[in-house]
Write a protein that holds these residues in place. Sequence first.
Motif, PDB file in Angstrom:
ATOM      1  N   SER A 239       0.833  -1.206   0.000  1.00 20.42           N
ATOM      2  CA  SER A 239       0.000   0.000   0.000  1.00 20.42           C
ATOM      3  C   SER A 239       0.870   1.259   0.000  1.00 20.42           C
ATOM      4  CB  SER A 239      -1.008  -0.020   1.151  1.00 20.42           C
ATOM      5  OG  SER A 239      -0.378  -0.288   2.359  1.00 20.42           O
ATOM      6  N   ALA A 240       2.013   1.240   0.684  1.00 26.21           N
ATOM      7  CA  ALA A 240       2.911   2.407   0.652  1.00 26.21           C
ATOM      8  C   ALA A 240       3.442   2.626  -0.765  1.00 26.21           C
ATOM      9  CB  ALA A 240       4.068   2.219   1.634  1.00 26.21           C
ATOM     10  N   PHE A 241       3.828   1.549  -1.434  1.00 23.91           N
ATOM     11  CA  PHE A 241       4.325   1.685  -2.810  1.00 23.91           C
ATOM     12  C   PHE A 241       3.233   2.272  -3.713  1.00 23.91           C
ATOM     13  CE2 PHE A 241       4.786  -0.157  -7.085  1.00 23.91           C
ATOM     14  CZ  PHE A 241       6.014   0.395  -7.439  1.00 23.91           C
ATOM     15  N   CYS A 242       2.021   1.757  -3.568  1.00 24.15           N
ATOM     16  CA  CYS A 242       0.929   2.246  -4.432  1.00 24.15           C
ATOM     17  C   CYS A 242       0.625   3.711  -4.134  1.00 24.15           C
ATOM     18  CB  CYS A 242      -0.319   1.380  -4.255  1.00 24.15           C
ATOM     19  SG  CYS A 242      -0.058  -0.289  -4.884  1.00 24.15           S
ATOM     20  N   PHE A 243       0.653   4.095  -2.872  1.00 27.13           N
ATOM     21  CA  PHE A 243       0.421   5.500  -2.509  1.00 27.13           C
ATOM     22  C   PHE A 243       1.514   6.395  -3.102  1.00 27.13           C
ATOM     23  CE2 PHE A 243       1.800   8.692   0.757  1.00 27.13           C
ATOM     24  CZ  PHE A 243       0.924   9.683   0.353  1.00 27.13           C
ATOM     25  N   LEU A 244       2.763   6.028  -2.880  1.00 26.30           N
ATOM     26  CA  LEU A 244       3.868   6.922  -3.242  1.00 26.30           C
ATOM     27  C   LEU A 244       4.016   7.069  -4.753  1.00 26.30           C
ATOM     28  CD1 LEU A 244       6.360   5.643  -0.521  1.00 26.30           C
ATOM     29  CD2 LEU A 244       5.211   7.874  -0.557  1.00 26.30           C
ATOM     30  N   THR A 245       3.809   5.987  -5.485  1.00 23.72           N
ATOM     31  CA  THR A 245       3.965   6.074  -6.936  1.00 23.72           C
ATOM     32  C   THR A 245       2.770   6.776  -7.584  1.00 23.72           C
ATOM     33  OG1 THR A 245       3.148   3.795  -7.041  1.00 23.72           O
ATOM     34  CG2 THR A 245       5.533   4.114  -7.216  1.00 23.72           C
ATOM     35  N   HIS A 246       1.611   6.669  -6.931  1.00 25.12           N
ATOM     36  CA  HIS A 246       0.411   7.319  -7.461  1.00 25.12           C
ATOM     37  C   HIS A 246       0.489   8.837  -7.312  1.00 25.12           C
ATOM     38  CE1 HIS A 246      -4.030   8.220  -7.294  1.00 25.12           C
ATOM     39  NE2 HIS A 246      -4.019   7.383  -8.299  1.00 25.12           N
ATOM     40  N   LEU A 247       1.235   9.301  -6.304  1.00 24.59           N
ATOM     41  CA  LEU A 247       1.350  10.745  -6.060  1.00 24.59           C
ATOM     42  C   LEU A 247       1.820  11.468  -7.304  1.00 24.59           C
ATOM     43  CD1 LEU A 247       3.296  11.349  -2.755  1.00 24.59           C
ATOM     44  CD2 LEU A 247       0.931  11.937  -3.232  1.00 24.59           C
ATOM     45  N   GLU A 248       2.871  10.918  -7.914  1.00 29.96           N
ATOM     46  CA  GLU A 248       3.426  11.609  -9.069  1.00 29.96           C
ATOM     47  C   GLU A 248       2.584  11.312 -10.311  1.00 29.96           C
ATOM     48  OE1 GLU A 248       7.680  10.829  -8.650  1.00 29.96           O
ATOM     49  OE2 GLU A 248       7.855  12.689  -7.487  1.00 29.96           O
ATOM     50  N   PHE A 249       2.047  10.082 -10.401  1.00 27.86           N
ATOM     51  CA  PHE A 249       1.193   9.737 -11.542  1.00 27.86           C
ATOM     52  C   PHE A 249       0.006  10.704 -11.634  1.00 27.86           C
ATOM     53  CE2 PHE A 249      -2.564   7.173 -12.944  1.00 27.86           C
ATOM     54  CZ  PHE A 249      -2.219   7.079 -14.283  1.00 27.86           C
ATOM     55  N   ARG A 250      -0.600  11.046 -10.492  1.00 29.17           N
ATOM     56  CA  ARG A 250      -1.776  11.931 -10.505  1.00 29.17           C
ATOM     57  C   ARG A 250      -1.437  13.373 -10.094  1.00 29.17           C
ATOM     58  NH1 ARG A 250      -6.858   9.837 -11.485  1.00 29.17           N
ATOM     59  NH2 ARG A 250      -7.073  11.949 -12.203  1.00 29.17           N
ATOM     60  N   GLN A 251      -0.149  13.683 -10.046  1.00 30.82           N
ATOM     61  CA  GLN A 251       0.302  15.030  -9.662  1.00 30.82           C
ATOM     62  C   GLN A 251      -0.362  15.513  -8.370  1.00 30.82           C
ATOM     63  OE1 GLN A 251      -0.450  16.770 -13.452  1.00 30.82           O
ATOM     64  NE2 GLN A 251       1.580  16.276 -14.179  1.00 30.82           N
ATOM     65  N   LEU A 252      -0.271  14.657  -7.371  1.00 28.39           N
ATOM     66  CA  LEU A 252      -0.783  15.000  -6.040  1.00 28.39           C
ATOM     67  C   LEU A 252       0.350  15.485  -5.147  1.00 28.39           C
ATOM     68  CD1 LEU A 252      -3.030  11.852  -5.555  1.00 28.39           C
ATOM     69  CD2 LEU A 252      -3.861  14.202  -5.705  1.00 28.39           C
ATOM     70  N   GLY A 253       1.553  15.223  -5.554  1.00 26.73           N
ATOM     71  CA  GLY A 253       2.704  15.597  -4.741  1.00 26.73           C
ATOM     72  C   GLY A 253       3.969  15.085  -5.409  1.00 26.73           C
ATOM     73  N   SER A 254       5.084  15.276  -4.725  1.00 24.54           N
ATOM     74  CA  SER A 254       6.379  14.897  -5.295  1.00 24.54           C
ATOM     75  C   SER A 254       7.259  14.283  -4.214  1.00 24.54           C
ATOM     76  CB  SER A 254       7.026  16.161  -5.859  1.00 24.54           C
ATOM     77  OG  SER A 254       8.413  15.987  -5.944  1.00 24.54           O
ATOM     78  N   LEU A 255       8.124  13.390  -4.662  1.00 27.35           N
ATOM     79  CA  LEU A 255       9.082  12.778  -3.720  1.00 27.35           C
ATOM     80  C   LEU A 255      10.459  13.439  -3.844  1.00 27.35           C
ATOM     81  CD1 LEU A 255       8.211   8.971  -4.056  1.00 27.35           C
ATOM     82  CD2 LEU A 255       7.265  10.687  -2.496  1.00 27.35           C
ATOM     83  N   ALA A 256      10.491  14.600  -4.517  1.00 31.78           N
ATOM     84  CA  ALA A 256      11.783  15.239  -4.795  1.00 31.78           C
ATOM     85  C   ALA A 256      12.603  15.452  -3.521  1.00 31.78           C
ATOM     86  CB  ALA A 256      11.560  16.564  -5.518  1.00 31.78           C
ATOM     87  N   SER A 257      11.942  15.810  -2.430  1.00 32.64           N
ATOM     88  CA  SER A 257      12.717  16.048  -1.202  1.00 32.64           C
ATOM     89  C   SER A 257      12.532  14.905  -0.195  1.00 32.64           C
ATOM     90  CB  SER A 257      12.338  17.399  -0.593  1.00 32.64           C
ATOM     91  OG  SER A 257      10.940  17.485  -0.464  1.00 32.64           O
ATOM     92  N   HIS A 258      12.247  13.721  -0.712  1.00 31.65           N
ATOM     93  CA  HIS A 258      12.057  12.550   0.162  1.00 31.65           C
ATOM     94  C   HIS A 258      12.896  11.377  -0.346  1.00 31.65           C
ATOM     95  CE1 HIS A 258       8.549  15.120   0.947  1.00 31.65           C
ATOM     96  NE2 HIS A 258       8.591  14.606   2.165  1.00 31.65           N
ATOM     97  N   PRO A 259      14.207  11.425  -0.128  1.00 30.37           N
ATOM     98  CA  PRO A 259      15.100  10.420  -0.706  1.00 30.37           C
ATOM     99  C   PRO A 259      14.839   8.995  -0.205  1.00 30.37           C
ATOM    100  CG  PRO A 259      16.300  11.898   0.788  1.00 30.37           C
ATOM    101  CD  PRO A 259      14.940  12.489   0.596  1.00 30.37           C
ATOM    102  N   ALA A 260      14.464   8.860   1.065  1.00 32.17           N
ATOM    103  CA  ALA A 260      14.237   7.502   1.579  1.00 32.17           C
ATOM    104  C   ALA A 260      13.023   6.888   0.876  1.00 32.17           C
ATOM    105  CB  ALA A 260      14.028   7.549   3.096  1.00 32.17           C
ATOM    106  N   LEU A 261      12.010   7.699   0.628  1.00 33.16           N
ATOM    107  CA  LEU A 261      10.809   7.178  -0.038  1.00 33.16           C
ATOM    108  C   LEU A 261      11.103   6.853  -1.500  1.00 33.16           C
ATOM    109  CD1 LEU A 261       8.053   9.447   1.580  1.00 33.16           C
ATOM    110  CD2 LEU A 261       8.792   7.127   2.239  1.00 33.16           C
ATOM    111  N   ARG A 262      11.945   7.670  -2.130  1.00 30.43           N
ATOM    112  CA  ARG A 262      12.334   7.354  -3.520  1.00 30.43           C
ATOM    113  C   ARG A 262      13.088   6.027  -3.560  1.00 30.43           C
ATOM    114  NH1 ARG A 262      14.147  12.646  -3.823  1.00 30.43           N
ATOM    115  NH2 ARG A 262      16.316  11.965  -4.064  1.00 30.43           N
ATOM    116  N   ALA A 263      13.955   5.822  -2.591  1.00 30.77           N
ATOM    117  CA  ALA A 263      14.736   4.568  -2.563  1.00 30.77           C
ATOM    118  C   ALA A 263      13.812   3.378  -2.319  1.00 30.77           C
ATOM    119  CB  ALA A 263      15.806   4.649  -1.473  1.00 30.77           C
TER     120      ALA A 263
END
Length: 212
Positions: free
Chosen positions: A164-188
């Motif tokens: 569920s975390a993977f689906c949430f985090l990847t959907h953020l950018e897919f639907r332009q709800l947010g960005s992981l640009a300043s969240h390196p641990a989440l990008r990893a």
Amino acid sequence: MTAQRPVLVARSSSHFSRIARIYAAELGVECVFEPVFDIKATQASVFADNPLLRVPSLRTPEGTWFGSIGVCRELARRATPRGRLLWPEDLSSALGANAHEVTLDALGTGVTIIMARVAGFTDDAPLLEKPFARLHGALDWLEANLDAAIASLPERQLSFLEVSAFCFLTHLEFRQLGSLASHPALRAFCAAFGAKDCARTTPYYFDKPPAA
Ligand SMILES: N[C@@H](CCC(=O)N[C@@H](CS)C(=O)NCC(=O)O)C(=O)O
């Protein structure tokens, strides 16, 4: 239903649906995919008779399961997992339980924002101020805590938290709800989980109705 295969009534662009798609892929349960094209529909029949008018559902000869966790549990019952499957009730520490709570609420917050957009609201609408603040808070909390929550999990084939975390985090950018640009641990985390076959074979995209 085709040859008794379960029917996943879902959307390829939906993060809750992707949780179910990932479980089906990882557990090798072949499903017929029945897309819901009109998310604004108000007839339960469009949503496999789910009175909540949401996706996903899993229709089988034995019954229909509404919602991602019920669908995933039924997929698990239809499979022979090669390892342990971890569910929310296995998260007994405050850290694990909170990671689950933050992730699931953030998934629901994404739905709130998307449905507001569908209804014509723009992202600067006062109605959306708190949902966006909630998403930012969730991202910051997960950046600080998700890795430790995952590190505390026992050996497993799959955990509902990671999926569920993977689906949430990847959907953020897919639907332009947010960005992981300043969240390196989440990008990893996304890069590592995204390398699994079950993630690679279930990308987000918008289902297109067949041409009339
Ligand atoms: N509790 C449900 C939530 C499902 C959900 O919110 N799905 C979204 C798509 S990701 C939806 O159907 N939205 C339509 C709506 O809210 O009317 C689950 O875990 O599956």
